[in-house]
Design an enzyme around this catalytic site. Sequence first.
Site, PDB file in Angstrom:
ATOM      1  CB  CYS A 191       1.920  -3.709   5.489  1.00 44.97           C
ATOM      2  SG  CYS A 191       0.248  -4.512   6.184  1.00 44.97           S
TER       3      CYS A 191
ATOM      4  CG  HIS B 295      -0.431  -0.168   2.942  1.00 47.33           C
ATOM      5  ND1 HIS B 295       0.348   1.088   3.610  1.00 47.33           N
ATOM      6  CD2 HIS B 295      -0.072  -0.855   3.349  1.00 47.33           C
ATOM      7  CE1 HIS B 295       1.022   1.302   4.288  1.00 47.33           C
ATOM      8  NE2 HIS B 295       0.242  -0.751   4.398  1.00 47.33           N
TER       9      HIS B 295
END
Length: 323
Positions: free
Chosen positions: A230, A214
């Site tokens: 992440c 992301h």
Amino acid sequence: MSEIEYNDEMFSLAQAAALSRARKNSLVILAVQRFVAAFVAALSLAALADELPPLSDRVAGGDGMYMVWPGDILIGIGARFGVDYKLLARDNALADENRIYAGKPLRIRNPHIVPAGMGDGILINIPQRMLFHFGRGELLAAYPVGLGKPDWPTPEGQFRIVTRETHKSWIVPKSIQEEMRRESKIVQQEVPPGPDNPLGAHWLGLNLWGYGIHGTIAPSSVYRFRSHGCIRLHPDDIAELFDKLKIGARGRLIYQPVLLAVVEDGRILLEVHADIYGKGGDPAQTVRDMAAANGLSQAIDWPLAEAVIAAQEGRAAEVGRLP
């Protein structure tokens, strides 16, 4: 000739024949021992090669210039190009890394060895903090990434893209809510899209539950280990990558602090990163094993290689050349 003299001569001849046979047997045994030793060594080298990272042959990045924009900070520039800001300061003879100004030219030296073994999809090397996008065997793009803190490590393994979303709400995991509580922060269960959402504007969800690739609202945190596992990219980079990847695209997360390459012009390059998760073993031994497995030991300048290993700058450096 007397009988005694005759018997002595025959005994001497028998001794000589026995000695000759013993010597021949010794030579045969020695030859067999050498063959077995060579065979075992070859097997050991082959087994070692199977356990080591493959030899690379490509490099991303290089040596260029960047003009400082208003509002730039050195740590943010380093994050954008995949180079430690302290190295940027050293490369540009900056006594104070905070004293840069708009219009100042900066040298950006960010060569990174591209890990071998990927033909199509996404390859992310965790210690290297780099994401490589491949298509039909060609390197399409390389991006710096931010990854998990040592106490929230990014996992290794195969993955595939299962969701693509823009302006996604962040559903805060219970574990992170607990961290917020421990740190006396406001505990949030959900963060809507907007300037406070740490996911940024683009989300590529992985089949590794809870993990995704992301954007970020903190671009300076890229090329660092600051996330909860992440993979975060600069907003411009994730926007570009998002448009190129479809659901079902595959990838792999690897842990390779040491990279060795022989590039097209015969240069031998070495890149060594800090073993951030403590899983990489002895980098010096890894380099020597990789060199031996690929027949490069005699072509490497070992004092140069040892300096690269000790510095762990995370940039590709020349340590030899093929004859």
